[in-house]
Design a protein around this motif. Structure first.
Motif, PDB file in Angstrom:
ATOM      1  N   CYS A   1      -7.817  -7.617  -8.575  1.00 26.00           N
ATOM      2  CA  CYS A   1      -7.013  -8.420  -7.656  1.00 26.00           C
ATOM      3  C   CYS A   1      -5.533  -8.311  -8.014  1.00 26.00           C
ATOM      4  O   CYS A   1      -5.185  -7.929  -9.135  1.00 26.00           O
ATOM      5  CB  CYS A   1      -7.459  -9.881  -7.713  1.00 26.00           C
ATOM      6  N   PRO A   2      -4.643  -8.650  -7.100  1.00 32.76           N
ATOM      7  CA  PRO A   2      -3.198  -8.585  -7.385  1.00 32.76           C
ATOM      8  C   PRO A   2      -2.759  -9.672  -8.352  1.00 32.76           C
ATOM      9  O   PRO A   2      -3.561 -10.510  -8.772  1.00 32.76           O
ATOM     10  CB  PRO A   2      -2.566  -8.778  -6.003  1.00 32.76           C
TER      11      PRO A   2
ATOM     12  N   VAL B   1       4.776 -10.077  -4.853  1.00 36.34           N
ATOM     13  CA  VAL B   1       4.730  -9.679  -3.444  1.00 36.34           C
ATOM     14  C   VAL B   1       4.205  -8.251  -3.297  1.00 36.34           C
ATOM     15  O   VAL B   1       3.347  -7.971  -2.452  1.00 36.34           O
ATOM     16  CB  VAL B   1       6.122  -9.808  -2.799  1.00 36.34           C
ATOM     17  N   CYS B   2       4.700  -7.340  -4.133  1.00 37.57           N
ATOM     18  CA  CYS B   2       4.299  -5.927  -4.038  1.00 37.57           C
ATOM     19  C   CYS B   2       2.817  -5.737  -4.339  1.00 37.57           C
ATOM     20  O   CYS B   2       2.106  -5.019  -3.628  1.00 37.57           O
ATOM     21  CB  CYS B   2       5.144  -5.075  -4.977  1.00 37.57           C
TER      22      CYS B   2
ATOM     23  N   ALA C   1      -2.730  -4.871  -2.446  1.00 39.08           N
ATOM     24  CA  ALA C   1      -4.141  -5.220  -2.626  1.00 39.08           C
ATOM     25  C   ALA C   1      -5.013  -4.777  -1.463  1.00 39.08           C
ATOM     26  O   ALA C   1      -6.223  -4.591  -1.628  1.00 39.08           O
ATOM     27  CB  ALA C   1      -4.277  -6.730  -2.817  1.00 39.08           C
ATOM     28  N   VAL C   2      -4.414  -4.604  -0.292  1.00 39.63           N
ATOM     29  CA  VAL C   2      -5.188  -4.172   0.876  1.00 39.63           C
ATOM     30  C   VAL C   2      -5.907  -2.857   0.596  1.00 39.63           C
ATOM     31  O   VAL C   2      -7.062  -2.662   0.988  1.00 39.63           O
ATOM     32  CB  VAL C   2      -4.265  -4.016   2.108  1.00 39.63           C
ATOM     33  N   LEU C   3      -5.264  -1.967  -0.108  1.00 41.34           N
ATOM     34  CA  LEU C   3      -5.859  -0.663  -0.418  1.00 41.34           C
ATOM     35  C   LEU C   3      -6.417  -0.607  -1.840  1.00 41.34           C
ATOM     36  O   LEU C   3      -7.551  -0.159  -2.055  1.00 41.34           O
ATOM     37  CB  LEU C   3      -4.809   0.438  -0.245  1.00 41.34           C
ATOM     38  N   LEU C   4      -5.643  -1.078  -2.809  1.00 42.54           N
ATOM     39  CA  LEU C   4      -6.002  -0.873  -4.209  1.00 42.54           C
ATOM     40  C   LEU C   4      -7.167  -1.746  -4.675  1.00 42.54           C
ATOM     41  O   LEU C   4      -8.034  -1.273  -5.424  1.00 42.54           O
ATOM     42  CB  LEU C   4      -4.777  -1.131  -5.098  1.00 42.54           C
ATOM     43  N   THR C   5      -7.232  -2.986  -4.268  1.00 39.97           N
ATOM     44  CA  THR C   5      -8.326  -3.858  -4.706  1.00 39.97           C
ATOM     45  C   THR C   5      -9.688  -3.341  -4.249  1.00 39.97           C
ATOM     46  O   THR C   5     -10.615  -3.231  -5.075  1.00 39.97           O
ATOM     47  CB  THR C   5      -8.100  -5.299  -4.217  1.00 39.97           C
TER      48      THR C   5
ATOM     49  N   TYR D   1      -2.271  -2.641 -11.892  1.00 40.54           N
ATOM     50  CA  TYR D   1      -3.461  -2.032 -11.318  1.00 40.54           C
ATOM     51  C   TYR D   1      -4.096  -0.961 -12.205  1.00 40.54           C
ATOM     52  O   TYR D   1      -4.971  -0.228 -11.737  1.00 40.54           O
ATOM     53  CB  TYR D   1      -3.128  -1.446  -9.947  1.00 40.54           C
ATOM     54  N   THR D   2      -3.663  -0.876 -13.449  1.00 34.71           N
ATOM     55  CA  THR D   2      -4.327   0.031 -14.397  1.00 34.71           C
ATOM     56  C   THR D   2      -4.888  -0.745 -15.592  1.00 34.71           C
ATOM     57  O   THR D   2      -6.049  -0.559 -15.966  1.00 34.71           O
ATOM     58  CB  THR D   2      -3.354   1.112 -14.912  1.00 34.71           C
TER      59      THR D   2
END
Length: 404
Positions: A167-168, A192-193, A198-202, A137-138
């Motif tokens: 996206c994850p 999985v993590c 992704a609910v918050l970070l994406t 995510y970075t």
């Protein structure tokens, strides 16, 4: 996506000789392909304790067919270019058809997930898992913004590329990691993590990086991600624990269904943009000759830029992901797992979010094209690495020989 741990191949340790293997090693032993079957977290955790059981021939055939995902999505992309009308029945029902197909894929993933076993694997190696998730995510979001800026993509295409980057991890990464002789348990738990995160970070990362191009509603993106990703996974996990007999009968068919659904999803969005391109070129042909030439050139440049941007994004994910893992001091097999996990995105989720929350259909083009380019790149990298044994695996083998 895509496809997840749902069709990761069966794995097993090297044949035992006089060397005794502890029942709970800190780092799982090196693994290699013996045959392919459905994956479960519990089966993975215990794969070093007993040899795999023989599977029926039809089960082997289904697993082999599911492993050909890169071929399906490539053929689908070719058909979308040559005869896009083949996918019109699916496109006409979008975005509902897109969301439904992704939800079913995630449901299949959840059917193989036992929460207690997942938490057990997470507890064994929290640092490597968290390190890989942070890299995911970075690295990709940063390069999504950089590539779109450097290539001068239009606002819609820039948003699509950034959304893809946020996206994850891609769900086909587990199979590619196995082919590459990487750390499969690490790859699966990372998938999985990052998917749950992704609910918050994406939505948040997409709003921060793409909000300057078009308005981005992070809350609605978050709700959609929860509906089509997290909720089906939780339902599938619940079904797995409460109705194991039913799930056992369904899961042999889940991998093939998942790869076909993902291929259909990507090819349909791709065909939609092919139809739009042909329409614009046809309209331009009715005007002056110069205008027609400019329209054709503009369309060609746009498609070339999109393909190049997607290729550069995934290349950066693979390359920088590997460097980040090396800097973190991880072993070669773990470096490969993190590199592949970072470089392969859940393009199906990008397609669903793009078609559901953005008015321009061009936003969905980078994720759709990614499904083709990413899987070709990932599979090629996996097969390349397959011929270079990880140095830590060689060291483990040498240590075992010395002890004997």
């Amino acid at each position: 996506m895509s496809l997840s741990a749902i069709f990761a191949p069966q794995i097993s340790c090297r044949p035992k000789t006089h060397l005794q293997v502890s029942s709970k090693p800190r780092n799982p032993p090196f693994i290699h392909i013996r045959n392919r079957r459905l994956f479960s977290v519990k089966g993975l955790a215990n794969s070093h304790e007993s040899p795999p059981s023989d599977k029926p021939r039809w089960d082997e055939m289904l697993s082999t067919a599911a492993s050909l995902y890169p071929l399906y999505v490539t053929v689908g992309g070719i058909v979308a270019c040559v005869k896009p009308s083949v996918f019109s029945w699916f496109v006409k029902r979008s975005p509902g058809s897109y969301s439904c197909s992704l939800g079913l894929i995630m449901l299949a993933m959840g059917m193989t997930l036992e929460l207690k076993d997942f938490l057990g694997l997470f507890a064994q190696r929290p640092f490597s898992i968290l390190y890989g998730c942070v890299a995911q995510y970075t690295i990709m979001p940063a390069f999504g913004a950089i590539v779109s800026k450097c290539l001068g993509l239009s606002p819609s295409l820039s948003v699509g590329l950034i959304l893809l980057a946020c996206c994850p991890g891609g769900t086909a990464s587990n199979v590619v990691t196995l082919i590459a002789q990487g750390d499969v348990p690490l790859s699966i738990v990372m998938t999985v993590c990052t998917t749950l995160g992704a609910v918050l970070l994406t939505p948040v990362l997409t709003k921060l990086l793409a909000g300057t191009y078009v308005p981005v509603d992070a809350f609605k993106l978050s709700i959609s991600t929860m509906q089509v990703v997290v909720a089906p996974i939780l339902v599938g996990s619940y079904m797995q624990s409460k109705f194991p007999a039913v799930v056992k009968r369904i899961t042999p068919f889940a991998p093939l269904f998942a790869v076909l659904a993902s291929s259909l999803l990507a090819s349909s969005v791709f065909s939609e943009n092919v139809v739009r391109l042909k329409s614009s070129m046809s309209a331009a042909s009715m005007g002056p000759a110069v205008g027609h030439l400019m329209a054709v050139q503009e369309s060609s440049v746009n498609w070339v830029n999109v393909a190049l941007s997607v290729l550069l994004l995934h290349f950066a994910g693979f390359f920088v992901g590997y460097l980040a893992a090396a800097i973190g001091g991880f072993k070669e097999s773990q470096r490969r797992a993190i590199s592949i996990e970072v470089g392969m995105q859940n393009s199906s989720l990008g397609v669903v979010l793009a078609t559901s929350h953005f008015s321009s259909p061009l936003v969905a083009l980078p994720p759709a094209m990614s499904a083709i380019i990413m899987n070709i790149m990932g599979s090629s990298l996996g097969f390349l690495w397959r011929y270079f044994k990880p140095s830590d695996a060689e060291q483990n083998a040498n240590d075992g020989a010395k002890r004997e």
